[in-house]
Design an enzyme around this catalytic site. Structure first.
Site, PDB file in Angstrom:
ATOM      1  N   GLU A  47      -1.518  -0.313   5.657  1.00  0.00           N
ATOM      2  CA  GLU A  47      -1.275   0.944   6.360  1.00  0.00           C
ATOM      3  C   GLU A  47      -2.468   1.895   6.182  1.00  0.00           C
ATOM      4  OE1 GLU A  47       2.247   4.380   6.494  1.00  0.00           O
ATOM      5  OE2 GLU A  47       2.247   2.838   4.938  1.00  0.00           O
ATOM      6  N   LYS A 114       3.911   4.224  14.274  1.00  0.00           N
ATOM      7  CA  LYS A 114       5.009   4.243  13.302  1.00  0.00           C
ATOM      8  C   LYS A 114       6.118   5.184  13.776  1.00  0.00           C
ATOM      9  CE  LYS A 114       5.641   4.905   8.270  1.00  0.00           C
ATOM     10  NZ  LYS A 114       4.902   5.232   7.019  1.00  0.00           N
ATOM     11  N   CYS A 150       5.525   0.065   7.358  1.00  0.00           N
ATOM     12  CA  CYS A 150       6.164   0.575   6.137  1.00  0.00           C
ATOM     13  C   CYS A 150       7.606   1.054   6.345  1.00  0.00           C
ATOM     14  CB  CYS A 150       5.293   1.678   5.520  1.00  0.00           C
ATOM     15  SG  CYS A 150       5.565   1.883   3.728  1.00  0.00           S
ATOM     16  N   GLY A 295      -2.644   7.489 -34.716  1.00  0.00           N
ATOM     17  CA  GLY A 295      -1.241   7.217 -34.438  1.00  0.00           C
ATOM     18  C   GLY A 295      -1.057   6.245 -33.298  1.00  0.00           C
ATOM     19  N   ASP A 297       0.457   6.620 -30.339  1.00  0.00           N
ATOM     20  CA  ASP A 297       0.276   7.101 -28.970  1.00  0.00           C
ATOM     21  C   ASP A 297      -1.183   7.019 -28.544  1.00  0.00           C
ATOM     22  OD1 ASP A 297       2.949   7.621 -28.989  1.00  0.00           O
ATOM     23  OD2 ASP A 297       2.765   9.785 -29.233  1.00  0.00           O
TER      24      ASP A 297
END
Length: 468
Positions: A47, A114, A150, A295, A297
């Site tokens: 698209e 579309k 779509c 840590g 994260d």
């Protein structure tokens, strides 16, 4: 023997929003490859291929309009020996359509606009485009093909109209962004539609990151019974062939390779990697600098960055202060060393001291109105918070006056909650590393807010209630 066989190529490509010239060259090069290497009769592109998706307000720039017009003409003139279905913004006197042109040997065989324009979640197409009104059926090697874009496949009317107009198969080009388990949703919707109209469908999705969106590919072919007979990989560019036979007046896709779908964990990780890779790469940034705390994260963030960009484009920085433990410093250094990235330690204690010194006279003698405590274990009854107030703050410490807080709030957390999975891959589920959030018991490493003012609990929002 089939009465006819149509070979198509699906171009699951990663394109650049706004790079009309670059996207156009990719279309021309890919069409040549589909013709010469796959011996395809037609190649499908995603698209809005020529301008990239989603173009948003770029569509309103006259420069884009001129570039797209020239690009479409260039594709028409510079491709031969193969048909192309190419998505592009079609400019007309009274607006813009989200369109797909079917081109071959300098001729426009068909043009589809579309019909269904999504206007929810990340989509805002009604702001930019007019609704198409016409069904488009085109004969390619004796097979009547319906062209859709779509959202058209998510609603029943375009496919029903195509069936009524004599279509034998549906080609639908897409810009469908990633979300968790969304491939199952896509295939479920297409399955409903093909069973409704009794036609097979070829579903081409795009690939790549565009700001906050990630397009994950996963293009597929589904027969008229709703069975997936071919599926492309997720999170990877690919150009693959699909053969469609005409048997007893019906289009029948031949079975081909079916790529397995990713696990939830793998799909989320791959989406993050692709999003980072394209955000950095498409903006032309040389690399990234990230804070590495030692840590879990920041360790995960480091891994994502390296998988996206390569270790040579990642610079890790540790910024210790009086609150940073030696373990954090050592773990950060070990992570950087193991993954081969540049690692610098830049202490911020001096900056912190300077800020305290500059503000000390302003805040002298003032007690805090609100205190936020991290890594304060949560308990549903609130007894831990009460004891902290009574046995610590209310007693005064190191010669300081006691601090009175009449109100407090602690939110439930996911730390220590069993996930039921072996997340750390040690062969046995259970323990802090297999919890939804790392913790040796439920509620560990929570957060406590203490306030001199009333807390309106009914207005509190936490991540637990966010809609993603």
């Amino acid at each position: 023997m089939p009465a006819a066989t149509l070979r198509l190529a699906l171009a699951q490509l990663n394109l650049f929003v706004g790079d009309v010239a670059g996207n156009t060259q990719r279309v021309i090069d890919t069409a040549g490859k589909a013709r010469d290497e796959l011996h395809a009769d037609v190649v499908l592109f995603p698209e809005l291929t020529l301008c990239g998706y989603p173009p948003e307000d770029l569509l309103f720039h006259n420069g884009l309009r001129r570039q797209v017009g020239a690009a479409l003409e260039r594709v028409r003139q510079e491709t031969n020996g193969i048909a192309l279905m190419v998505g592009y913004p079609e400019y007309v006197a009274d607006g813009i359509y989200n369109s797909a042109a079917l081109l071959r040997d300098g001729v426009t065989l068909a043009n589809y606009r579309k019909q269904e324009l999504p206007n929810y979640a990340v989509f805002d197409e009604k702001r930019y485009f007019k609704h198409g009104r016409e069904t488009c059926i085109v004969d390619i090697k004796g097979i009547r093909v319906a062209l859709l874009i779509c959202e058209d496949i998510w609603e029943p009317n375009p496919a029903r109209a195509a069936k009524a107009a004599g279509a034998q198969i549906i080609f639908v080009i897409n810009g469908s962004p990633f979300s968790l388990n969304y491939q199952q949703r896509r295939e479920s919707v297409v399955r409903t539609r093909v069973r409704e109209v009794g036609l097979p469908a070829v579903y081409l999705n795009m690939l790549g990151g565009q700001d906050e969106l990630v397009f994950d590919g996963g293009s597929f072919v589904m027969d008229a019974a709703g069975e997936v007979v071919q599926r492309a990989a997720h999170f990877a560019e690919t150009l693959f062939a699909v053969d469609i036979d005409l048997r007893d007046g019906k289009a029948v896709p031949r079975p081909g390779p079916i790529e397995a779908q990713c696990s939830e964990e793998a799909s989320v990780y791959n989406a993050l990697v692709l999003g980072v890779k394209d955000y950095v790469g498409k903006h032309g940034f040389p690399g990234v600098v990230l804070g590495l705390s030692g840590g879990i994260d920041s360790a995960l963030t480091l891994a994502i960055a390296i998988d996206a960009l390569g270790a040579e484009r990642v610079h890790a920085v540790m910024m210790p202060s009086r609150y940073t433990s030696r373990m954090s410093i050592e773990d950060a250094a070990a992570q950087a060393s193991r993954l081969g990235v540049r690692h610098d330690v830049i202490p911020i204690e001096g900056m912190f001291e300077a800020a305290l010194s500059a503000l000390k006279d302003v805040f002298a003698g003032r007690q805090p109105d609100i205190i936020l405590l991290n890594e304060f274990d949560f308990d549903a009854g609130g007894r831990a918070a009460e004891l902290f107030r009574e046995k610590y703050l209310a007693l005064g410490q190191n010669g300081c006056e006691p601090i009175e807080f009449a109100h407090h709030f602690a939110a439930p957390v996911n730390t220590g909650r069993p996930s039921g999975r072996d997340l750390d891959k040690d062969g046995k589920p259970g323990g802090p590393a297999d919890a939804i959030g790392y913790g040796r018991h439920e509620g560990q490493y929570g957060m406590l807010v203490l306030s001199r003012f009333p807390i309106e609990r009914q207005r509190i929002r936490t991540f637990q209630n966010f809609l993603w």
